[in-house]
Write an enzyme that holds these catalytic residues in place. Structure first.
Site, PDB file in Angstrom:
ATOM      1  N   HIS A  52      -8.949  14.799  -3.979  1.00 22.10           N
ATOM      2  CA  HIS A  52      -8.601  15.147  -2.603  1.00 22.10           C
ATOM      3  C   HIS A  52      -9.012  16.585  -2.341  1.00 22.10           C
ATOM      4  O   HIS A  52      -9.472  17.291  -3.237  1.00 22.10           O
ATOM      5  CB  HIS A  52      -7.114  14.910  -2.321  1.00 22.10           C
ATOM      6  N   HIS A  54      -7.471  19.489  -1.390  1.00 20.15           N
ATOM      7  CA  HIS A  54      -6.671  20.702  -1.518  1.00 20.15           C
ATOM      8  C   HIS A  54      -7.338  21.726  -2.433  1.00 20.15           C
ATOM      9  O   HIS A  54      -7.962  21.376  -3.442  1.00 20.15           O
ATOM     10  CB  HIS A  54      -5.276  20.362  -2.025  1.00 20.15           C
ATOM     11  N   ASP A  56      -6.408  23.821  -4.645  1.00 18.89           N
ATOM     12  CA  ASP A  56      -6.102  23.916  -6.071  1.00 18.89           C
ATOM     13  C   ASP A  56      -6.721  22.777  -6.871  1.00 18.89           C
ATOM     14  O   ASP A  56      -6.579  22.721  -8.101  1.00 18.89           O
ATOM     15  CB  ASP A  56      -4.589  23.985  -6.315  1.00 18.89           C
ATOM     16  N   HIS A  57      -7.464  21.893  -6.193  1.00 22.20           N
ATOM     17  CA  HIS A  57      -8.196  20.821  -6.869  1.00 22.20           C
ATOM     18  C   HIS A  57      -9.709  20.939  -6.703  1.00 22.20           C
ATOM     19  O   HIS A  57     -10.449  20.313  -7.463  1.00 22.20           O
ATOM     20  CB  HIS A  57      -7.718  19.456  -6.362  1.00 22.20           C
ATOM     21  N   HIS A 109      -0.363  11.459   0.105  1.00 23.50           N
ATOM     22  CA  HIS A 109      -0.370  12.920  -0.084  1.00 23.50           C
ATOM     23  C   HIS A 109      -1.355  13.533   0.903  1.00 23.50           C
ATOM     24  O   HIS A 109      -1.044  14.481   1.619  1.00 23.50           O
ATOM     25  CB  HIS A 109      -0.736  13.234  -1.530  1.00 23.50           C
ATOM     26  N   ASP A 130      -2.694  14.176  -7.030  1.00 26.05           N
ATOM     27  CA  ASP A 130      -1.320  14.487  -6.652  1.00 26.05           C
ATOM     28  C   ASP A 130      -0.609  13.293  -6.025  1.00 26.05           C
ATOM     29  O   ASP A 130       0.357  13.473  -5.271  1.00 26.05           O
ATOM     30  CB  ASP A 130      -1.299  15.658  -5.667  1.00 26.05           C
ATOM     31  N   HIS A 168      -0.562  17.996 -12.031  1.00 27.55           N
ATOM     32  CA  HIS A 168       0.366  19.111 -12.226  1.00 27.55           C
ATOM     33  C   HIS A 168       1.349  18.821 -13.351  1.00 27.55           C
ATOM     34  O   HIS A 168       1.692  17.669 -13.610  1.00 27.55           O
ATOM     35  CB  HIS A 168       1.165  19.384 -10.948  1.00 27.55           C
TER      36      HIS A 168
END
Length: 258
Positions: A52, A54, A56-57, A109, A130, A168
C-alpha cells in the site's frame, strides 16, 4: 531460503526473501538503509513488492532504484505510488526470480491495499502489510468495517501453515487488548508467552503462524461466542452481524489504553 525481517523506523519490518544465490524479493521498504546494509552482506534484490501507499512502506523505494536502476516494482493500482512498474490487483500473479506470488485484494486499511501470497513456499508465506497483524489488524483509514472484515476473512481462509509477515512489531500491544476481550482463550495465552520470550531475547515475534492467529486473534474470531459476548457487553445489545462485531471491536481497540 532465508526470510529476513529488517527493522526500520520504530517498529516496522521490511521483509526480504532471499534465495541461496543472494537474489531476493524486498517487501515494503519504507527506508532504504536496512536494505542497503543487507546488500553489503550479499542481498541482491530482483523485485520490490509494495502492499500500500503509506510512506513507512514505500519511502525507501526511490533510493533503492538509484542503487538498482530498472528494478521491477510491483504495486497496487494507486496513483499515490508513482514509481510502480507493474500494477497488480486481486487474482494477479507476480513472477520474480524463482518465486510466483498470488495477489490478494485486502481493502480496509487503505482502499487499494493488497497482500502477496507465496503458496508454494516452504513454508507458505503471506506478506500482508498493515491489514493483518499478530493478534490484531490495521486501522481503517479509508475502508469500512464490512470491507475490512471481508479482507481478513479472505486471509484467514488461507492454509493454516502459512507464515504471516506483517508490517509492524505490534504483537505485545495487541495482546494487551486481546486479553481484555478474550481473557480465557488458552491459544491467546500461549501466543502471549511465546511473544514475550521472543521480545525478551530481542527477536521479532514475526512471522506468525496463521493457524495460531485464527485461534488467538480477536479480529479473526468475530463469530466466536466469546468475542460476540464481549462486544454485546460493550454495546449493551446483541450485535446484528459479524461486521457489527468487527466494527465495535475496532472502535474499542482504537481507544484502548493498556
Amino acid at each position: 531460503m532465508p526470510l529476513l525481517a529488517l527493522p526500520a523506523f520504530n517498529d516496522n519490518y521490511i521483509w526480504a526473501l532471499q534465495a541461496s544465490d543472494g537474489t531476493a524479493l524486498v517487501v515494503d521498504p519504507g527506508q532504504a538503509r536496512p536494505v542497503l546494509e543487507a546488500a553489503e552482506a550479499g542481498l541482491r534484490p530482483v523485485a520490490i513488492l509494495l502492499t500500500h501507499h503509506h510512506a513507512d512502506h514505500v519511502g525507501g523505494v526511490a533510493e533503492l532504484l538509484e542503487r538498482w536502476p530498472g528494478l521491477p516494482v510491483h504495486a497496487p493500482h494507486d496513483p499515490r505510488i508513482a514509481f510502480a512498474t507493474h500494477r497488480v490487483g486481486h487474482g494477479d500473479r507476480v513472477v520474480a526470480g524463482d518465486w510466483t506470488l498470488e495477489v490478494i485484494a485486502v481493502p480496509g486499511h487503505t482502499l487499494s491495499h493488497v497482500a502477496f501470497h507465496l503458496a508454494d513456499g516452504q513454508p507458505p508465506l503471506l506478506f500482508c502489510g498493515d491489514t493483518l497483524f499478530s493478534l490484531g489488524c490495521g486501522r481503517m483509514f479509508e475502508g469500512d468495517a464490512p470491507q475490512m472484515l471481508a479482507s481478513l476473512d479472505r486471509l484467514a481462509a488461507l492454509p493454516g501453515g502459512t507464515r504471516v509477515c506483517c508490517g509492524h512489531e505490534y504483537t505485545l500491544s495487541n495482546a494487551a487488548f486481546a486479553r481484555v476481550v478474550d481473557p480465557d482463550n488458552p491459544a491467546l495465552l500461549r501466543r502471549l508467552k511465546e511473544a514475550q520470550s521472543m521480545r525478551a531475547a530481542r527477536l521479532p515475534t514475526l512471522p506468525a503462524l496463521l493457524s495460531d492467529e485464527c485461534a488467538a486473534n480477536p479480529f479473526l474470531r468475530t463469530r466466536a461466542p466469546a468475542i460476540v459476548e464481549a462486544v454485546r457487553g460493550r454495546l449493551g445489545r446483541a450485535p446484528g452481524s459479524a461486521a457489527d462485531v468487527f466494527a465495535e471491536l475496532r472502535r474499542w481497540k482504537d481507544g484502548f489504553v493498556a
